[in-house]
Structure formats: structure tokens, C-alpha cells
Write an enzyme that holds these catalytic residues in place. Structure first.
Site, PDB file in Angstrom:
ATOM      1  N   LEU A 194       0.816  -1.211   0.000  1.00 47.46           N
ATOM      2  CA  LEU A 194       0.000   0.000   0.000  1.00 47.46           C
ATOM      3  C   LEU A 194       0.849   1.260   0.000  1.00 47.46           C
ATOM      4  O   LEU A 194       0.413   2.311  -0.453  1.00 47.46           O
ATOM      5  CB  LEU A 194      -0.920   0.010   1.227  1.00 47.46           C
ATOM      6  CG  LEU A 194      -1.932  -1.135   1.333  1.00 47.46           C
ATOM      7  CD1 LEU A 194      -2.635  -1.079   2.675  1.00 47.46           C
ATOM      8  CD2 LEU A 194      -2.941  -1.080   0.201  1.00 47.46           C
ATOM      9  N   GLY A 195       2.055   1.193   0.554  1.00 45.76           N
ATOM     10  CA  GLY A 195       2.916   2.367   0.628  1.00 45.76           C
ATOM     11  C   GLY A 195       4.114   2.066   1.502  1.00 45.76           C
ATOM     12  O   GLY A 195       4.285   0.953   2.016  1.00 45.76           O
ATOM     13  N   ASP A 232       3.203  13.891  16.147  1.00 45.90           N
ATOM     14  CA  ASP A 232       3.423  13.859  14.693  1.00 45.90           C
ATOM     15  C   ASP A 232       2.095  13.887  13.951  1.00 45.90           C
ATOM     16  O   ASP A 232       1.865  13.107  13.025  1.00 45.90           O
ATOM     17  CB  ASP A 232       4.227  12.619  14.298  1.00 45.90           C
ATOM     18  CG  ASP A 232       4.826  12.759  12.885  1.00 45.90           C
ATOM     19  OD1 ASP A 232       4.983  13.900  12.424  1.00 45.90           O
ATOM     20  OD2 ASP A 232       5.127  11.734  12.264  1.00 45.90           O
ATOM     21  N   VAL A 239       4.076  -0.905   4.116  1.00 45.55           N
ATOM     22  CA  VAL A 239       2.732  -1.282   4.558  1.00 45.55           C
ATOM     23  C   VAL A 239       2.082  -2.116   3.462  1.00 45.55           C
ATOM     24  O   VAL A 239       2.102  -1.726   2.279  1.00 45.55           O
ATOM     25  CB  VAL A 239       1.867  -0.047   4.875  1.00 45.55           C
ATOM     26  CG1 VAL A 239       0.474  -0.473   5.340  1.00 45.55           C
ATOM     27  CG2 VAL A 239       2.529   0.836   5.923  1.00 45.55           C
ATOM     28  N   GLY A 257       9.051   5.945   6.773  1.00 45.69           N
ATOM     29  CA  GLY A 257      10.389   5.996   7.336  1.00 45.69           C
ATOM     30  C   GLY A 257      10.793   4.735   8.056  1.00 45.69           C
ATOM     31  O   GLY A 257      11.979   4.436   8.160  1.00 45.69           O
ATOM     32  N   PHE A 258       9.826   3.948   8.568  1.00 41.31           N
ATOM     33  CA  PHE A 258      10.178   2.780   9.352  1.00 41.31           C
ATOM     34  C   PHE A 258       9.885   1.473   8.618  1.00 41.31           C
ATOM     35  O   PHE A 258      10.010   0.405   9.201  1.00 41.31           O
ATOM     36  CB  PHE A 258       9.434   2.788  10.688  1.00 41.31           C
ATOM     37  CG  PHE A 258       9.734   4.008  11.498  1.00 41.31           C
ATOM     38  CD1 PHE A 258      11.024   4.487  11.585  1.00 41.31           C
ATOM     39  CD2 PHE A 258       8.720   4.685  12.152  1.00 41.31           C
ATOM     40  CE1 PHE A 258      11.313   5.624  12.334  1.00 41.31           C
ATOM     41  CE2 PHE A 258       9.000   5.821  12.905  1.00 41.31           C
ATOM     42  CZ  PHE A 258      10.305   6.294  12.995  1.00 41.31           C
ATOM     43  N   GLY A 259       9.451   1.539   7.370  1.00 38.82           N
ATOM     44  CA  GLY A 259       9.196   0.297   6.646  1.00 38.82           C
ATOM     45  C   GLY A 259       8.075   0.438   5.642  1.00 38.82           C
ATOM     46  O   GLY A 259       7.706   1.532   5.247  1.00 38.82           O
TER      47      GLY A 259
END
Length: 815
Positions: free
Chosen positions: A505-506, A624, A513, A509-511
Site C-alpha cells: 500500500l505504501g 506527529d 505497509v 520511514g520505518f518500513g
């Protein structure tokens, strides 16, 4: 000589003295006033602005300190030469307003040729200005010539000989009494309802009258009773309202924004209080929910919904709804009773029918989609008092009302029609045979899989034990018993088709999805942390701990989590519309976000933040909040996501300092970005920025889209300061939105982005201001800190780490 001087003074005082009558020998000049006998109303010259360059003749409340004009004579023809203006009674017994050179600006005509001479003008305590002969014959009265206000005792002539007879028109602007765009009148097509118009387009509709001749409303704190009455005189239908004796001043006003308000004077606050306000919510505007959609005003937060038996026609529910099952025009079709409804528009009125006959009228017409029935008062409809309404094809402009409305009988196909015996046998026999075969297969499969399931259960227990030990390292979780939803890694691999590229899906910054489908067909979104993301380990633990303890309709729901060797995965509910920024900053998709949807998103995010800050058992700072972290479900309802950077406050803790600032540049408040100090007010600053982005369609840091301004903050403040805040609205929604609602949102956004945290409102105040459009708003202070700062931003989609200052910043990419 002294005696002559005294005589002249007495004579002049008598001329300047306020009176309740105007005679042919005593005209009215600027500075003079005509005051009703009881001192309630005054007639005179006034200027709606401070310049006094143009004047109008009007009536206002004399006994109220705040000048409130209720009637204007020359609203479309202002006086431009005030020194020569005069209001007088002519020789032909007409009331005339003229200025220099005898130029007539306005005239109240005398349509009676007989009755005598010596007409006078009198201002009554009701606010009615009357031109009449000494014998009492009324030549003209202001109550027959309404402007934007209806006072108690006034009659609004809705229909005369079947035609719309009278309208009230709003002012064009707050300081412009000329005829505005909004008007109120009877329905041109029927005698049963009232319309509010924006130009020639319907803006709001009352719904068909259901039998009440007189409706009453009681206000307890003033012991006031207000009555609305419908009067039918055969060839004419009036609406009027009256109030009980000794009531405070009341008025019904259509203002320049299109809001129809019933106001009552509050002598304690020295201000007008709102009793009734409409339309009060975005989906209350005419046909805003499309065909077969209705506005559910019975809920705390009204929104568009589909009628039973219908589903949304695409993503945009304002396009309306379509049937789940096609009509077959069978006599066995059923009628579903929907109570508390404002009946739809475009009805067919059938007379002389009983309730059963009305139902049959609809049943035998294949195009009839609904009917409604009521007994009207004989004072409303002379003769036949039955009111049978049927609707052919589409149903538009419906509202579900709490404690009001009437029954609407909706036609639905009969899903229980009797099938022929042969058809039943053709279905039942193959099904029985298939069940027998399936049972045999299941017995074999159960025997073989029992051993496998036992091994899988043992592996899951080992993984769960490891997960609890791993997550217990969190400071937030220590000494608490939290029930975590664990998912076996093999199930995640199966659900995502081994993390197939086609299911991605996208990425962030951390991985990455992925979309997945768990056992049972449940769709999920799987967040897979990058194996080399050392920063992501802490965020993973933080997010699991927080979301497992939070439950709110505007927060993303955690379905499960998984740790397998060096794999760390978070499993969320799947939201088909992805994130807000995918719509808001995409020129080809932003048209889906009309103003009702944007306002719904604004209020949903505000309620989610209120829950985090105040209503949950924890005080949580998100740190955030941005458009990319607002996910949208199938109905475009917002859900706040990504709690990896969130922090929990305990007890009476108000703020905290950190040497590691994380977040997204542009959304971070000044005290957090520069000093590392964060609190609930940091999130409120981010919410204000998000609010400006939703309204404008611009990113906070897209200077090339806003020529001459370093960022969206500077652009918004400049427009607000110059009175041009409307220009901030996204061009894709520039038509058909309630201006007062949008301007109020801009005002609230500017309150949220003030430099000093103490100046920003709490989230509880923000939610109150968003949901109560009559609540006063304080004036915002200019946001100086970021106003002239234009930080150069390189194109980047990932988080960028500044190892020197310990600042983790997500840079925004302009589109």
C-alpha cells in the site's frame, strides 16, 4: 430681547424633540428620530459603516444599547448627499425620501384615492411604521414590506392565488443592507412548505407541514413562549409568529451568510442569544446527501447516511445512494416505516384519501418509492384535511430529526416472495448432496489437521510469551496487565501473499505497509518495520503499548502485532481510502473532498485529539499529527494513526523536555522545534496547521504555490488581517459551501497556531468552538515565529535524521 431668545429656544427644542408621529408640517432630517410611544423602536437615518458616506432610513430597537436594524426603506438606493436628505409626507399623502434637488430615492405609495387628507406617519411599539388618515384608514405599513427580519405580529404572505407572494431577503453583507443572495418564501410548487433560497437555487427546506396549526416553543430562563402560526384564508396563506406578554425582544432574521436565526435579547449579557438556527449542520443544506440519502440529525454529529435497503453510490456519499436490490414492481412489495423524518421534496399531493387509500395509491404505481400521511388542521387546509403525499422515483432532501418529524413509508422489494415448488427442489437436492460429500471430506481433514493445529498452538504460545517479555521492557507498560492481540507470523505471510509487491500500500520511514486478508476474510493493513531501522524498534513497542489501551472511533484500531526473529509487524484495520494527503494534495482527487467531507474530517480529528488529551485514562501527546497520519475509512471518516512518536503524561504533568525532537517540520510548534518542550499545546499547534491545509488544499511548506509568501502561515495571516480570508478556500470547493462555517474554521486555526502555548486553546475548547457556531471566538495573535522563516526543503519522502542535534524531522514534499 431676552424673552424672544427664550421663545426661540423653546421652539427649536420642540422641533428637535423625538416623537412617535410624522406630519406634513414636520419632516424628518438626518439626526432626527421618530420613537414609538413606549420607547421600543426608533425610526431615523443611519449608516451601517463608520464613514457616514451613505445613509439609509431604517427602524431599530430604541431600548437596546446594541443598535439592531430590523427594517430598511431605501436598502437598494442609499443616500449619497446626507446634508440634503429628508423624509416627508407629500401633498398626495405619500411618504417620500428625497435628497438634493428633490431627487426621490424611495416612496411609500398611497393606493387609496379616498379617505380624507392630513395623513400622518406613526411608529408603533410593535415596530410597524404606518401611514394613515386621521379616521384610521391605513394607506401603507412597513409590516407589508419586509426586508430581512420578521418581528412578532408580522405576517409573511407565503402564497396568494397559488403564487409565491412575498419574500424576505438577507443583507448583501454585514455592513451592506442592499438585497442579498439569500431569501425566504413559500414553495412555488405547493402550499405545504417553506424554502430558503440562494439566488434561485434551493438552500434549505422546511419539510411538508404535518398538521400543526400552531407550534410553540418555551424558553425556561425567561418564561417566554413563542408561537408560530399558519393562517389560511382561502386564496392566501400567511405565516406569523407571536410571543407571550412581557417577553424580551425577539426577532427572526435571515443574515447575509444564509443562516435563519430566531434571536432573543439577553439583558444579562447585553447581547442577542440564538434560540433557533438553521441550517445548523452541513448536511442540513438542501439535497446535500443526494438521492435516497438523508442527513441523520438525531446523532450528536449529523452526517449523511443511506436509507435502509440502499448503499452509497461510489465514494462520495453526496452523490447519493442506490438500491441494493432492484425493484420488481410486485404487489408483495413491503413498506418500511422510517420515523422522525423530514419528508422529501418533490412530492405529489393527493387529496381526499384515507391512510389505507394513500398506501394503495403508492402500491399500485410501480414508480412510487414512498408515501406519507397526516391529518391537517382545518385552519391550514380548508375543506379536505387529509394529506396524502407520494413520491415518484428519487427521494431527495431528507433529514432524520430527534424528537420531531413524521413517519415516511419507504417502498422495498419483497425478499420473502414465495418460490415455486419446482424451483425449491432444484436448489435443495443439490445442496443436500453437496453437504454429504463435504461432511465426509471434513472428517478426514479434521483428523489430519489436529496434529498440525496442536503444533501451531504451541508455537503461538511460545511467540506470545516472547512478545509479552519484549513489550514489558516498555516503561509505559511496566506493572500493567495489558491484553495484546498477537498474530502468528505464518498467518501474516499467508495474509499478504508472502509480502507480495502487488499488495504493498505504501512505505514510510520505518518500513512498508501491505494489504492482507486474515482467516475469516478480514482485510487488514500490515506495517512491516525495516530490518535495519534501529529507530523503529522503540516506536514499534511504543505504538503497540499505546494503541492496545486506546479505543475511539477516530483512532486507528490495532488488530494485532507480531515479532518473529528480526521481523516486527503491526496489523491495523484496513482503511480503503488510505491517508488524507492522498486526496488533499492530489489535483485529480481533491474534488472528492467537498466542504461537508472536509468539515467532517476536521471535527473527527478534533474529537480524536480530545480523547487522547483528556477523555482517555491517559494523557497522550501524539507529536506527529499531519495529513499523512490521518487515515480515511470507506465513508471518509478520519482516524488518527502512527503513534510511534507519542508520549504519555502522568498525574499532573503538563509538559516535558526532550533532547531528541521528532516530528514533521512545519507541523512542529516553535517551543518544540527549537527548545524540545512539548505538551498538549504542541498537538494543538499541529492541528491548527492541519486545519489550514484542509481548508486551502496547500501543504504547509509549498511556497511556490503561494506566490510572495514563505509558507501557508504567512499567507493565511495576511488574508485574515486584510479581511480576505475567503480567498484561502481551496478552489475545488469554492462554490456551495457555508461561508460563515469556513471563516470560523480559519479563525480557530489561527488561534491554534499562536506562538505562545498559553495563548492556544485546549482541545476541549476547540471541539466546542467547532460544534457551536454561535460561541464567541477570541481574536488570534499574529504568529510571528515562523511567519518570515522559509526553511529550504529538499524533495524527500523518508524521515531524515540530524545526528548533531538529535532532531528527527519528516520533510514535506510539495506537489
Amino acid at each position: 430681547m431676552a424673552l424672544v431668545t427664550v421663545f426661540m429656544l423653546v421652539f427649536l427644542i420642540s422641533l428637535c424633540k423625538s416623537d412617535d408621529q410624522l406630519t406634513p408640517a414636520k419632516p424628518l432630517y438626518p439626526g432626527d428620530t421618530l420613537i414609538s410611544d413606549g420607547g421600543v423602536f426608533a425610526l431615523g437615518f443611519f449608516s451601517p459603516t463608520k464613514s457616514n458616506a451613505t445613509l439609509y432610513v431604517g427602524i431599530w430597537y430604541h431600548n437596546i444599547s446594541q443598535r439592531t436594524v430590523v427594517w430598511v426603506a431605501n436598502r437598494d438606493n442609499p443616500i449619497t448627499a446626507p446634508s440634503s436628505a429628508m423624509l416627508f409626507i407629500s401633498n398626495s399623502s405619500e411618504l417620500v425620501l428625497s435628497e438634493s434637488g428633490g431627487h426621490t430615492l424611495w416612496k411609500a405609495r398611497n393606493n387609496i384615492s379616498t379617505g380624507g387628507s392630513g395623513a400622518t406617519v406613526v411608529l408603533l411599539n410593535s415596530g410597524n411604521l404606518m401611514l394613515r388618515f386621521p379616521n384610521g384608514t391605513v394607506l401603507w405599513q412597513s409590516f407589508d414590506h419586509l426586508t430581512d427580519t420578521i418581528l412578532p405580529g408580522m405576517k409573511l404572505l407565503l402564497k396568494y392565488n397559488g403564487q409565491v407572494a412575498q419574500r424576505i431577503f438577507s443583507w448583501k453583507g454585514p455592513d451592506d443592507p442592499s438585497t442579498g443572495n439569500f431569501s425566504l418564501s413559500g414553495d412555488p410548487e405547493s402550499d405545504l412548505q417553506i424554502f430558503l433560497w440562494n439566488g434561485t437555487s434551493p438552500y434549505w427546506r422546511s419539510g411538508a407541514w404535518n398538521g400543526a396549526l400552531v407550534s410553540a416553543m418555551y424558553q425556561s430562563n425567561t418564561s417566554t413562549i413563542m408561537y408560530q402560526t399558519i393562517i389560511n384564508k382561502g386564496n392566501s396563506i400567511y405565516m406569523m409568529y407571536s410571543v407571550s406578554d412581557d417577553s424580551p425582544s425577539m426577532r427572526l432574521t435571515l443574515d447575509y451568510t444564509g443562516a435563519l436565526r430566531m434571536l432573543i435579547w439577553n439583558s444579562n449579557l447585553f447581547a442577542w442569544s440564538v434560540l433557533i438556527n438553521g441550517p445548523t449542520y452541513a448536511c442540513g443544506s438542501y439535497a446535500s446527501c443526494g438521492p435516497f440519502g438523508y442527513c441523520d440529525a438525531s446523532e450528536a454529529f449529523p452526517s449523511c447516511k443511506c436509507l435502509d435497503g440502499f448503499k452509497p453510490d461510489g465514494l462520495n456519499i453526496s452523490r447519493g445512494c442506490v438500491r441494493k436490490e432492484k425493484m420488481k414492481c410486485s404487489y408483495g412489495d413491503s413498506f418500511l416505516t422510517m420515523s422522525g423524518m423530514k419528508t422529501p421534496d418533490k412530492f405529489l399531493y393527493i387529496r381526499n384519501r384515507s391512510f389505507d387509500e394513500c398506501m394503495e395509491e403508492c402500491r399500485r404505481n410501480c414508480s412510487c418509492t414512498a408515501y406519507a400521511y397526516a391529518n391537517l388542521s382545518s385552519a391550514i387546509m380548508m375543506g379536505d384535511t387529509s394529506r396524502c403525499l407520494i413520491w415518484i422515483r428519487e427521494l431527495v432532501d431528507m433529514t432524520k430529526i430527534s424528537g420531531g418529524g413524521e413517519n415516511l413509508y419507504l417502498r422495498l422489494p419483497n425478499s420473502n416472495a414465495v418460490k415455486k415448488e419446482s424451483d425449491v427442489l432444484k436448489i435443495v437436492l443439490p445442496v443436500i448432496a453437496s453437504l454429504l460429500i463435504f461432511t465426509c471430506i471434513c472428517v478426514v481433514w479434521i483428523c489430519k489437521s489436529r496434529a498440525f493445529m496442536l503444533g501451531k498452538r504451541q508455537r503461538k504460545e511460545i511467540q506470545n510469551k516472547f512478545m509479552v517479555q519484549y513489550l514489558s521492557a516498555s516503561n509505559e507498560l511496566r506493572d500493567e496487565n495489558v491484553d495484546f492481540p498477537f498474530v502468528v507470523f505464518e498467518d501474516v505471510v499467508t495474509a499478504t501473499d508472502n509480502f507480495s509487491h502487488y499488495n504493498m500500500l505504501g512505505k514510510g520511514g520505518f518500513g512498508k505497509v501491505y494489504k492482507g486478508i486474515l482467516e475469516g476474510g478480514k482485510e487488514v493493513a500490515v506495517k512491516r518495520l525495516s530490518k535495519d531501522s534501529g529507530q523503529g524498534i522503540e516506536e514499534f513497542r511504543n505504538e503497540v503499548v499505546l494503541i492496545a489501551r486506546l479505543q475511539h472511533r477516530n483512532l486507528v484500531k490495532l488488530v494485532g502485532c507480531c515479532i518473529h526473529e528480526d521481523e516486527k509487524l503491526l496489523i491495523y484495520e484496513y482503511l480503503p481510502n488510505k491517508s488524507l494527503d492522498a486526496f488533499l494534495f492530489d489535483a485529480s482527487r481533491k474534488t472528492v473532498l467537498d466542504w461537508p467531507k472536509r468539515f467532517k474530517i476536521i471535527k473527527g480529528v478534533a474529537r480524536g485529539l480530545l480523547y487522547l488529551h483528556q477523555d482517555s485514562r491517559l494523557t497522550i501527546i501524539h507529536r506527529d499529527l499531519k495529513a499523512g497520519n490521518i487515515l480515511l475509512d470507506a465513508e471518509m471518516s478520519p482516524k488518527i494513526s502512527d503513534f510511534g512518536m507519542a508520549r504519555i503524561f502522568g498525574g499532573n504533568q503538563q509538559q516535558e523536555n526532550t533532547t531528541r525532537v521528532v516530528g514533521t517540520y512545519g507541523y512542529m510548534s516553535p517551543e518544540y522545534a527549537m527548545e524540545g518542550v512539548f505538551s498538549v499545546k504542541s498537538d494543538i499547534y499541529s492541528f491548527g496547521i492541519l486545519l489550514l491545509e484542509i481548508i486551502s488544499g496547500f501543504r504547509i511548506s509549498s511556497p511556490h504555490l503561494i506566490i510572495g509568501f514563505p509558507n501557508l502561515i504567512a499567507y493565511s495571516w495576511s488574508l485574515w488581517k486584510d479581511g480576505n480570508a475567503r480567498d484561502l478556500v481551496d478552489s475545488s470547493i469554492v462554490e456551495g459551501f457555508p461561508l460563515h462555517e469556513v471563516l470560523r474554521c480559519i479563525h480557530i486555526a489561527l488561534l491554534c497556531i499562536q506562538d505562545h502555548p498559553d495563548d492556544r486553546p485546549l482541545m476541549s475548547s476547540v471541539v466546542f468552538m467547532l460544534e457551536n457556531n454561535t460561541a464567541p471566538l477570541p481574536q488570534p495573535k499574529q504568529p510571528i515565529y515562523f511567519l518570515q522563516k522559509n526553511r529550504p526543503i529538499e524533495d524527500a519522502r523518508e524521515n531524515m535524521e540530524n545526528s548533531v542535534n538529535g532532531v528527527s524531522i519528516t520533510a514535506l514534499e510539495g506537489r
